[in-house]
Design an enzyme around this catalytic site. Structure first.
Site, short mmCIF file in Angstrom:
data_model
loop_
_atom_site.label_atom_id
_atom_site.label_comp_id
_atom_site.label_asym_id
_atom_site.label_seq_id
_atom_site.Cartn_x
_atom_site.Cartn_y
_atom_site.Cartn_z
N LYS A 22 0.84 -1.20 0.00
CA LYS A 22 0.00 0.00 0.00
C LYS A 22 0.87 1.26 0.00
O LYS A 22 0.65 2.17 -0.78
CB LYS A 22 -0.88 0.01 1.24
N ASN A 23 1.88 1.28 0.86
CA ASN A 23 2.65 2.52 1.04
C ASN A 23 3.68 2.75 -0.05
O ASN A 23 4.36 3.78 -0.06
CB ASN A 23 3.29 2.53 2.43
N CYS A 116 -5.31 12.36 12.60
CA CYS A 116 -5.85 11.03 12.33
C CYS A 116 -6.27 10.48 13.69
O CYS A 116 -6.25 11.17 14.68
CB CYS A 116 -4.82 10.15 11.65
N ARG A 121 -0.79 14.85 12.87
CA ARG A 121 0.27 14.37 11.99
C ARG A 121 0.62 15.54 11.08
O ARG A 121 0.01 15.77 10.06
CB ARG A 121 -0.18 13.13 11.21
N ASP A 303 4.58 0.91 12.22
CA ASP A 303 3.37 0.23 11.71
C ASP A 303 3.25 -1.20 12.21
O ASP A 303 2.27 -1.87 11.92
CB ASP A 303 3.36 0.22 10.17
N ARG A 395 -8.60 -0.85 4.53
CA ARG A 395 -7.76 0.21 3.94
C ARG A 395 -6.36 -0.33 3.65
O ARG A 395 -5.71 0.12 2.73
CB ARG A 395 -7.65 1.39 4.91
C1 EPZ Z 1 3.98 7.01 6.37
O1 EPZ Z 1 3.19 8.04 6.92
C2 EPZ Z 1 3.09 5.78 6.30
N1 EPZ Z 1 1.96 6.06 5.42
C3 EPZ Z 1 2.57 5.42 7.69
O2 EPZ Z 1 1.84 4.20 7.57
C4 EPZ Z 1 3.77 5.18 8.61
O3 EPZ Z 1 3.29 4.95 9.92
C5 EPZ Z 1 4.70 6.40 8.60
O4 EPZ Z 1 5.10 6.71 7.25
C6 EPZ Z 1 5.97 6.15 9.41
O5 EPZ Z 1 6.68 5.06 8.87
C7 EPZ Z 1 2.14 5.98 4.07
O6 EPZ Z 1 3.23 5.69 3.61
C8 EPZ Z 1 0.93 6.23 3.22
P1 EPZ Z 1 6.14 10.31 8.35
P2 EPZ Z 1 3.77 9.58 6.92
O7 EPZ Z 1 6.07 11.59 7.61
O8 EPZ Z 1 4.55 9.79 5.67
C9 EPZ Z 1 6.71 13.53 11.75
C10 EPZ Z 1 -0.03 2.78 7.70
O9 EPZ Z 1 -0.55 2.23 8.69
N2 EPZ Z 1 6.45 14.53 10.69
O10 EPZ Z 1 7.26 9.35 8.02
O11 EPZ Z 1 2.65 10.48 7.23
C11 EPZ Z 1 5.47 12.70 12.08
O12 EPZ Z 1 4.66 13.37 13.02
C12 EPZ Z 1 0.43 4.22 7.80
O13 EPZ Z 1 0.20 2.22 6.61
C13 EPZ Z 1 6.60 15.88 10.97
O14 EPZ Z 1 6.91 16.26 12.11
O15 EPZ Z 1 4.76 9.52 8.17
C14 EPZ Z 1 6.08 11.45 12.65
O16 EPZ Z 1 6.43 11.65 14.00
C15 EPZ Z 1 0.05 4.85 9.14
N3 EPZ Z 1 6.37 16.79 10.00
C16 EPZ Z 1 7.36 11.28 11.84
O17 EPZ Z 1 7.63 12.55 11.25
C17 EPZ Z 1 6.04 16.42 8.72
O18 EPZ Z 1 5.88 17.30 7.85
C18 EPZ Z 1 7.26 10.26 10.72
O19 EPZ Z 1 6.13 10.60 9.93
C19 EPZ Z 1 5.90 15.04 8.43
C20 EPZ Z 1 6.13 14.11 9.44
#
Ligand code: EPZ
Length: 423
Positions: A22-23, A116, A121, A303, A395
């Site tokens: 998915k990701n 979420c 997020r 995850d 999902r």
């Molecule tokens: C991706 O989300 C995945 N989703 C998530 O999987 C996964 O949990 C996450 O990466 C972490 O591995 C998809 O790929 C569609 P991040 P993403 O930006 O990109 C902080 C699932 O269950 N952050 O890597 O939104 C954030 O708060 C989903 O399949 C900022 O501070 O995650 C977090 O602490 C749930 N500012 C950390 O970075 C930003 O602008 C990692 O988030 C962006 C992120």
């Protein structure tokens, strides 16, 4: 909203095929917006989220044909660089169209994703990167409006972010000149996106590392790609095998994406055998407690945090699970406690006392991976569990009830059809 009724206590055995990731497919679908052409994707999982992303591409003006895990996308007809709130609020990954639309049209209007189920997020890193690439970014009535011709720059990410890395990469391939990204995420799904962009004609060096160098191109083109297997789905079934399995065979996963989880499972005593085509796993006679701290890839994935907590309820001793990526991603814990788990939460640290005898109960899903942890608990609980709001599972897990039934689980889908109750 449908629910699952699961009768616990049945051993699992047999083969489970792993679907496309998915990701990986979500950003790759968004990348097709960067250049007007035709794209063919294979091994696309049929999930709510892939259908949502296909719908978003159609709103933007693309034509999408999706059947039997094969997707054709034609983006030559795109005309509307907008991602509406009604859609973005149902799937945060919609925000992946930001980079591609600015790269293609020089402007776009994308709804700011809300929070979420487990908390805020932010997307500040995405927006800062767009500004560093020369876009003017404003917030207008809940929408991010970005406009400008992109020019290469150096982008140092304070935090390793999968989404921000993806969006920035997709914008940079069309930015004039060179872009250097440091502390970039290197999850396999980002590597898959980068390889897809290379097949479109993009110039990217450093793939698989945390420093990416991109030279913007004036011309790109359509391409064809096979989506990588879903490591989170694979690991979820590995944990199911470690909890209730007798030679469960996970087929089609990429073992090199599972190094950390396989090490943890073996440390917990699970019996893992690696075969040519499959990874075979059986539950141990006694499960040992193993602590976990989540981290960006190749560390332990956030995850899989919820699923590991469920597994550790069965361990002979106490364990600690700490989520350093999302401090508040523990909505599954109160539900597990209702099934008899003994878990203490202190901030982003969960202490699990094991072993705990789990008893079936009605529980509620709150997000994709929390739902998966409740399914795992129901599989080993005494009696029957009812898991509501299974759309969360749909999902991120393709055909999960068929896959579990084929392994010997007793799982039944019950439609909450109110009309019948009124009649
Ligand atoms: C991706 O989300 C995945 N989703 C998530 O999987 C996964 O949990 C996450 O990466 C972490 O591995 C998809 O790929 C569609 P991040 P993403 O930006 O990109 C902080 C699932 O269950 N952050 O890597 O939104 C954030 O708060 C989903 O399949 C900022 O501070 O995650 C977090 O602490 C749930 N500012 C950390 O970075 C930003 O602008 C990692 O988030 C962006 C992120």
């Amino acid at each position: 909203m449908d629910r699952f009724v699961i009768e616990g206590g049945h051993r699992l055995s047999g083969v489970v095929p792993i679907s496309g990731a998915k990701n990986a497919v979500l950003p790759i679908m968004a990348a097709s917006l960067i250049w007007p052409d035709r794209y063919i994707l294979h091994n696309v999982p049929s999930l709510r989220d892939t259908l949502t992303m296909a719908h978003l591409l159609e709103i933007i003006g693309a034509r999408v044909l999706f059947e039997h895990n094969r997707m054709e996308i034609d983006t030559t007809t795109c005309h509307n660089p907008e991602a509406p709130y009604e859609l973005v609020k149902t799937m945060r990954a919609s925000f992946y169209v930001l980079g591609p639309l600015v790269a293609r049209f020089g402007r776009c209007r994308v709804s700011l994703p809300g929070g979420c189920n487990w908390g805020p997020r932010p997307v500040d890193l995405h927006l800062k990167a767009m500004e560093l690439l020369g876009a003017d970014v404003t917030l207008e009535e809940g929408y991010i409006v970005a406009r400008g011709q992109l020019k290469g720059n150096t982008i140092d990410f304070d935090v390793s972010s999968v989404g921000a890395t993806g969006n920035t990469l997709m914008a940079a391939v069309r930015a004039e000149g060179e872009t250097v990204m440091t502390n970039a995420a290197r999850e396999p799904e980002i590597t898959a996106l980068a390889r897809f962009l290379q097949k479109m004609g993009a110039r990217i060096d450093g793939i698989g590392t945390t420093t990416l160098r991109i030279t913007g191109q004036n011309e790109l083109h359509g391409t064809e790609e096979e989506i990588i297997p879903d490591r989170i789905e694979a690991a979820t079934f590995l944990i199911a095998g470690a909890m209730a399995g007798d030679k469960v065979r996970i087929k089609g996963a990429s073992e090199d994406h599972l190094t950390d989880i396989l090490g943890k499972l073996e440390a917990a005593g699970a019996v893992v055998n690696r075969h040519e085509e499959a990874i075979e796993i059986s539950r141990p006679s006694a499960t040992l407690p193993v602590d976990v701290v989540t981290a960006p890839y190749p560390g332990y994935p956030t995850d899989l945090q919820a699923q590991w907590i469920t597994f550790m309820t069965q361990a002979e001793g106490n364990s600690v699970v700490r989520d350093n990526i999302y401090m508040d991603r523990f909505a599954h814990v109160p539900e597990l406690i209702r099934m008899g788990a003994r878990i203490r939460l202190e901030g982003n640290k969960a202490t699990i006392e094991g072993p705990a005898e789990l008893i079936g109960a009605p529980v509620m899903s709150t997000d994709i991976r929390a739902s998966a942890s409740l399914v795992l608990a129901a599989l080993v609980a005494g009696g029957t569990s009812e898991i509501s709001r299974v759309y969360h599972l749909e999902r991120g897990y393709e055909n999960i009830e068929e896959k579990l039934t084929a392994l010997g689980a007793r799982i039944e889908r019950v439609a909450d059809d109110h009309r019948l109750q009124k009649g």
